[in-house]
Design an enzyme around this catalytic site. Structure first.
Site, PDB file in Angstrom:
ATOM      1  N   SER A 110       4.439  -2.618   2.297  1.00  0.00           N
ATOM      2  CA  SER A 110       3.964  -3.561   3.307  1.00  0.00           C
ATOM      3  C   SER A 110       4.769  -4.859   3.318  1.00  0.00           C
ATOM      4  CB  SER A 110       2.473  -3.822   3.074  1.00  0.00           C
ATOM      5  OG  SER A 110       1.940  -4.563   4.126  1.00  0.00           O
ATOM      6  N   HIS A 111       4.090  -5.973   3.123  1.00  0.00           N
ATOM      7  CA  HIS A 111       4.739  -7.282   3.197  1.00  0.00           C
ATOM      8  C   HIS A 111       5.300  -7.727   1.857  1.00  0.00           C
ATOM      9  CE1 HIS A 111       0.606  -7.430   2.019  1.00  0.00           C
ATOM     10  NE2 HIS A 111       0.943  -8.432   1.233  1.00  0.00           N
ATOM     11  N   ASP A 274       4.808  -7.718   9.985  1.00  0.00           N
ATOM     12  CA  ASP A 274       5.203  -7.702   8.573  1.00  0.00           C
ATOM     13  C   ASP A 274       6.226  -6.610   8.260  1.00  0.00           C
ATOM     14  OD1 ASP A 274       3.526  -5.531   8.834  1.00  0.00           O
ATOM     15  OD2 ASP A 274       2.782  -5.696   6.785  1.00  0.00           O
ATOM     16  N   ASP A 276       6.216  -3.487   7.272  1.00  0.00           N
ATOM     17  CA  ASP A 276       6.087  -2.149   7.852  1.00  0.00           C
ATOM     18  C   ASP A 276       5.483  -2.170   9.254  1.00  0.00           C
ATOM     19  OD1 ASP A 276       3.658  -2.961   6.682  1.00  0.00           O
ATOM     20  OD2 ASP A 276       2.952  -0.905   6.516  1.00  0.00           O
ATOM     21  N   ASP A 278       2.629  -3.317  10.497  1.00  0.00           N
ATOM     22  CA  ASP A 278       1.217  -3.121  10.837  1.00  0.00           C
ATOM     23  C   ASP A 278       0.431  -4.425  10.925  1.00  0.00           C
ATOM     24  OD1 ASP A 278       1.134  -3.568   8.124  1.00  0.00           O
ATOM     25  OD2 ASP A 278       0.031  -1.733   7.617  1.00  0.00           O
ATOM     26  N   ARG A 279       0.951  -5.512  10.376  1.00  0.00           N
ATOM     27  CA  ARG A 279       0.221  -6.787  10.466  1.00  0.00           C
ATOM     28  C   ARG A 279       0.739  -7.611  11.638  1.00  0.00           C
ATOM     29  NH1 ARG A 279      -1.231  -9.132   4.551  1.00  0.00           N
ATOM     30  NH2 ARG A 279      -1.986  -7.175   3.692  1.00  0.00           N
ATOM     31  N   LYS A 373      -3.335  -0.146  11.373  1.00  0.00           N
ATOM     32  CA  LYS A 373      -3.264  -1.394  12.126  1.00  0.00           C
ATOM     33  C   LYS A 373      -1.878  -1.502  12.744  1.00  0.00           C
ATOM     34  CE  LYS A 373      -2.688  -4.080   7.885  1.00  0.00           C
ATOM     35  NZ  LYS A 373      -3.128  -3.399   6.676  1.00  0.00           N
TER      36      LYS A 373
HETATM   37  C1  G16 Z   1      -3.577  -3.435   2.949  1.00  0.00           C
HETATM   38  C2  G16 Z   1      -4.654  -2.641   3.600  1.00  0.00           C
HETATM   39  C3  G16 Z   1      -5.553  -3.552   4.383  1.00  0.00           C
HETATM   40  C4  G16 Z   1      -6.073  -4.673   3.496  1.00  0.00           C
HETATM   41  C5  G16 Z   1      -4.909  -5.383   2.848  1.00  0.00           C
HETATM   42  C6  G16 Z   1      -5.305  -6.479   1.866  1.00  0.00           C
HETATM   43  O1  G16 Z   1      -2.761  -4.001   3.928  1.00  0.00           O
HETATM   44  O2  G16 Z   1      -4.102  -1.674   4.468  1.00  0.00           O
HETATM   45  O3  G16 Z   1      -6.585  -2.819   4.913  1.00  0.00           O
HETATM   46  O4  G16 Z   1      -6.807  -5.594   4.230  1.00  0.00           O
HETATM   47  O5  G16 Z   1      -4.136  -4.453   2.161  1.00  0.00           O
HETATM   48  O6  G16 Z   1      -5.808  -5.929   0.734  1.00  0.00           O
HETATM   49  P1  G16 Z   1      -6.106  -6.781  -0.547  1.00  0.00           P
HETATM   50  O7  G16 Z   1      -6.961  -7.945  -0.117  1.00  0.00           O
HETATM   51  O8  G16 Z   1      -6.840  -5.796  -1.404  1.00  0.00           O
HETATM   52  O9  G16 Z   1      -4.810  -7.259  -1.128  1.00  0.00           O
HETATM   53  P2  G16 Z   1      -1.188  -3.823   3.920  1.00  0.00           P
HETATM   54  O10 G16 Z   1      -0.707  -4.515   5.153  1.00  0.00           O
HETATM   55  O11 G16 Z   1      -0.752  -4.497   2.635  1.00  0.00           O
HETATM   56  O12 G16 Z   1      -0.980  -2.346   3.915  1.00  0.00           O
END
Ligand code: G16
Length: 538
Positions: A110-111, A274, A276, A278-279, A373
């Protein structure tokens, strides 16, 4: 061939798949071990189609080659791979659904920062296009714990850069344009003519792909299809280290975009996505739209977009997300579901047709069009809305708050805490919750103090320990939980929310400062950790 190994003991996936330092993934047999567990737990992959792609970060290419060789050894009929190994997470979700694949491997952290010293990650999405369920994730983890070895084909290399079809020992290999089918889907959902006319009328935008995977998507959709100028699309060349940055679209890490949008010559609209894709972060001329507000505004207006003309059956938000969307759902007389953090919890509701839109405080918003997302989708939804409204982003927000009231919102992150200390903080507060119920905090009556547990209305499963919450009726709320996506130490997240029906023009920091101070005291955080202030506020 079958390669014998001893089990690894650290392959428990977090909120969104297995995320570790690149060096961990580079250990011999590490990725193979996790993938073998997935193949063993998902027999439908044998004879099926598998989608593979990632956010383009360092180690993406070798990981894809490994997965293709393992797919071949496990009887996969066809692999569909994004050209250059690129697929944004929402585009991969869509591709799984569109090709009727049995599942997909998404290579992303992700980010999280990338590069040889950064992070890498892998998650498995099922035939629905959504992330593996909690049960499947647990089964995969258990399988890694007793693994004796894995099946992999003799070395061969796939040319990831040339689109087209080939075959290897009976397995079809297709390299596809990562943008094409996703762009077609967006054109079904939104009024591209209206957005094109808006941009042609002198309305200005700035989109920041943060050197990550969304760049080619933004160039095609915003640039070629909608007419945005080349200079309005920032950092659209994906890089293996994301330009050395931290591609998390928020006020801290998307600094370049924030400075532009808060400056004198700010464009009318700004957005970032971000690593990937999705954000999303949404901005207007000198205004930031908090993710909870963005979800609420889109819920209130979705029926005006072509892909949502029939209205929404319901909406959902994760528990820590602001309750702004609840107010909209009430006005629309549709259900609003509250789920644990983690996109996977929305997927059952989407599959069952119970919701059409969902979102999270962590800059995630999406709809029934995918099972992930979707950052660019959110930017397009806003552009469609602005084209319909003829108002500025600030004008849209003012009108929304006047109608529904305002939910001031902030998330404070305390990063890299000692794991044991973080557990102690949570345990301490959990133990005190029963005594808080019925007390007052900052003059507000505590109507509920408990630990959130989710009862999935579709499959009946129960997910416990999903965050501590102290609720002062409609007026305010404090939520505390530990992050499930970090790779170093523990991150404690403190979520603050306060509702004002009339006073809608305060700064969030001012509106929430008393609540923030009370929350720190409740947690006993300064005394236990020596920290008086968060590392990151979003
Ligand atoms: C992932 C999940 C999201 C979640 C986020 C934050 O996002 O796909 O549903 O809200 O992590 O999680 P945490 O608060 O446990 O760090 P991403 O964009 O990192 O894949």
């Amino acid at each position: 061939m079958f390669v014998k190994i001893s089990p690894f003991n650290d392959q428990r996936p977090g909120t969104a798949g297995l995320r570790k330092k690149v060096s961990v993934f580079q250990q011999p047999h590490y990725l193979e071990s996790f993938a073998e567990a997935i193949f063993r737990c998902c027999p439908q992959l044998d004879g099926g189609t598998v989608v593979i792609g990632g956010d383009g970060r360092y180690h993406n290419r070798p990981a894809i080659q490994t997965l293709v060789r393992m797919a071949s050894a496990h009887g996969v009929k066809k692999v569909v791979i994004g050209q250059q190994g690129h697929l944004s997470t929402p585009a991969a979700s869509h591709l799984i659904r569109e090709t009727g694949a049995a599942g997909g491997f998404l290579l992303t952290a992700s980010h999280n920062p990338a590069g040889p010293d950064g992070d890498f990650g892998i998650k498995f999405n099922t035939e629905t296009g959504g992330q593996a369920s909690e049960q499947l994730t647990e089964d995969i983890y258990r399988c890694t714990q007793s693994l004796d070895g894995y099946h992999v084909a003799e070395p061969f290399d796939v040319d990831l850069d040339t689109p087209g079809a080939s075959e290897h020992e009976g397995m079809q290999i297709e390299i596809v344009d990562p943008v094409h089918s996703y762009a077609a889907l967006m054109q079904q959902l939104f009024d591209f003519d209206a957005i094109r006319n808006l941009l042609a009328s002198g309305f200005s935008l700035c989109f920041d792909a943060m050197h990550a995977v969304t760049g080619p998507y933004a160039r095609c959709i915003l640039g070629e299809l909608l007419g945005a100028t080349e200079t309005s699309l920032l950092n659209c060349q994906p890089q293996e280290d994301f330009g050395g940055g931290h591609p998390d679209p928020n006020l801290v890490y998307a600094r370049q975009l924030v400075d532009i949008m808060m400056g004198q010559d700010a464009p009318d609209f700004g957005a970032a996505s971000d690593g990937d894709g999705d954000r999303n972060m949404i901005l207007g001329k000198r205004i930031f739209v908090s993710p909870g507000d963005s979800l609420a505004v889109l819920a209130a207006n979705a029926h005006r977009f072509p892909g949502y003309a029939g209205g929404l059956p319901g909406v959902a938000r994760s528990m820590p997300t602001s309750r702004a969307v609840d107010a909209v759902a009430e006005a629309l007389d549709i259900p609003c579901y509250e789920t644990p953090t983690g996109w996977r919890f929305f997927c059952n509701l989407l599959e069952d047709g119970r919701i059409g839109l969902c979102g999270e405080e962590s800059f995630g918003t999406s709809s029934h069009h995918a099972r992930e997302k979707d950052g660019l989708w959110a930017a397009l939804a806003w552009l469609n809305l602005l084209a319909l409204e003829g108002k500025s982003v600030a004008g849209v927000m003012q009108a929304h708050w006047q109608r529904f009231g305002r939910h001031y919102y902030q998330r404070q992150d305390f990063e890299n805490l000692d794991m044991a200390q973080a557990d102690q903080l949570i345990t301490g507060l959990r133990d005190r919750l029963p005594s808080l119920q019925g007390q007052t905090l900052n003059g507000l009556y505590i109507s509920q103090a408990d630990e959130f547990a989710y009862h999935d209305p579709v499959d009946g499963s129960v997910s416990k320990h999903q965050g501590l919450r102290i609720v002062m009726g409609e007026a305010a709320r404090i939520v505390v939980r530990l992050s499930g996506t970090g790779t170093a130490g523990a991150t404690l997240r403190l979520y603050l929310e306060r509702y004002e029906r009339q006073a809608i023009d305060m700064q969030p920091e001012a509106a929430l400062s008393d609540l923030a101070a009370a929350a720190l005291e409740l947690l006993d955080l300064p005394a236990l950790t020596g920290r008086n202030a968060p590392d990151l506020v979003t």
